[in-house]
Design a protein around this motif. Sequence first.
Motif, PDB file in Angstrom:
ATOM      1  N   ASP A 154       0.799  -1.215   0.000  1.00 31.20           N
ATOM      2  CA  ASP A 154       0.000   0.000   0.000  1.00 31.20           C
ATOM      3  C   ASP A 154       0.836   1.273   0.000  1.00 31.20           C
ATOM      4  O   ASP A 154       0.331   2.351  -0.258  1.00 31.20           O
ATOM      5  N   TYR A 155       2.123   1.164   0.258  1.00 27.23           N
ATOM      6  CA  TYR A 155       3.005   2.322   0.256  1.00 27.23           C
ATOM      7  C   TYR A 155       3.440   2.704  -1.157  1.00 27.23           C
ATOM      8  O   TYR A 155       4.027   3.762  -1.362  1.00 27.23           O
ATOM      9  N   THR A 156       3.169   1.853  -2.138  1.00 27.64           N
ATOM     10  CA  THR A 156       3.631   2.135  -3.496  1.00 27.64           C
ATOM     11  C   THR A 156       2.678   3.093  -4.203  1.00 27.64           C
ATOM     12  O   THR A 156       1.499   3.192  -3.862  1.00 27.64           O
ATOM     13  N   SER A 157       3.213   3.790  -5.192  1.00 30.53           N
ATOM     14  CA  SER A 157       2.385   4.657  -6.026  1.00 30.53           C
ATOM     15  C   SER A 157       2.505   4.192  -7.470  1.00 30.53           C
ATOM     16  O   SER A 157       3.375   3.390  -7.812  1.00 30.53           O
ATOM     17  N   GLU A 158       1.641   4.688  -8.326  1.00 29.13           N
ATOM     18  CA  GLU A 158       1.593   4.225  -9.712  1.00 29.13           C
ATOM     19  C   GLU A 158       2.921   4.389 -10.439  1.00 29.13           C
ATOM     20  O   GLU A 158       3.197   3.660 -11.386  1.00 29.13           O
ATOM     21  N   ALA A 159       3.755   5.300 -10.015  1.00 31.65           N
ATOM     22  CA  ALA A 159       5.042   5.530 -10.671  1.00 31.65           C
ATOM     23  C   ALA A 159       6.103   4.496 -10.268  1.00 31.65           C
ATOM     24  O   ALA A 159       7.132   4.375 -10.935  1.00 31.65           O
ATOM     25  N   ASP A 160       5.862   3.747  -9.209  1.00 32.93           N
ATOM     26  CA  ASP A 160       6.833   2.764  -8.720  1.00 32.93           C
ATOM     27  C   ASP A 160       6.796   1.481  -9.551  1.00 32.93           C
ATOM     28  O   ASP A 160       5.722   1.020  -9.949  1.00 32.93           O
ATOM     29  N   PHE A 163       4.578  -1.184  -8.017  1.00 33.35           N
ATOM     30  CA  PHE A 163       3.216  -0.767  -7.709  1.00 33.35           C
ATOM     31  C   PHE A 163       2.227  -1.916  -7.870  1.00 33.35           C
ATOM     32  O   PHE A 163       2.275  -2.674  -8.822  1.00 33.35           O
ATOM     33  N   SER A 165      -1.981  -2.237  -7.423  1.00 29.02           N
ATOM     34  CA  SER A 165      -3.212  -1.493  -7.157  1.00 29.02           C
ATOM     35  C   SER A 165      -4.028  -2.181  -6.071  1.00 29.02           C
ATOM     36  O   SER A 165      -3.914  -3.391  -5.830  1.00 29.02           O
ATOM     37  N   SER A 166      -4.891  -1.423  -5.442  1.00 26.75           N
ATOM     38  CA  SER A 166      -5.792  -1.976  -4.417  1.00 26.75           C
ATOM     39  C   SER A 166      -6.696  -3.043  -5.019  1.00 26.75           C
ATOM     40  O   SER A 166      -6.979  -4.052  -4.376  1.00 26.75           O
TER      41      SER A 166
END
Length: 170
Positions: A154-160, A163, A165-166
């Motif tokens: 959950d700490y990741t963002s789309e740029a990682d 990543f 998704s939920s």
Amino acid sequence: NRDCQEAVEWGRKAIALAFTGHEYAEGGETILNELRRQKAKASFFFTGKFVGNPALQPLVKRIAAEGHYFSVHSDQHLLYCSWDKSRQLQVSREEFRADLEANFARYDKLKVPASPGKFFIPPFEHYNQQIVDWGDELGFTVINYTPGTRSHADYTSEADKNFTSSQVIF
């Protein structure tokens, strides 16, 4: 979580909801409101930084007052072992002990209406056998998310690159 243990003993499917917190609590009130609405309990594991943050302390107190399980997640969110396959220790036994004791001390200072439990999710949900052994010596049981679920991402963002998704986690 006692409800999950009882479900397993009776052969029913069960899920234990566990949340870790270090700096942020977005959605915390929403989660607690939904748990209350569903008459469900969850487990929460907070760092000392989280517990020591005055803005987050009402949330910690509410979790304890509503009977949810809560415990430590390291005081300073230290990386206990390396990320490579060797998982070489990055802390000494004394640093590990002091980190957990400092985390517990923050709960004591906050005067939550219950005592933190003895289950422990290591920071970054990352550890090695030595951390398990040291935790055991201190009276803690190391627990973690179910492998393969990516629920801790959950700490990741789309740029990682890593990543998740939920929707995929769910």
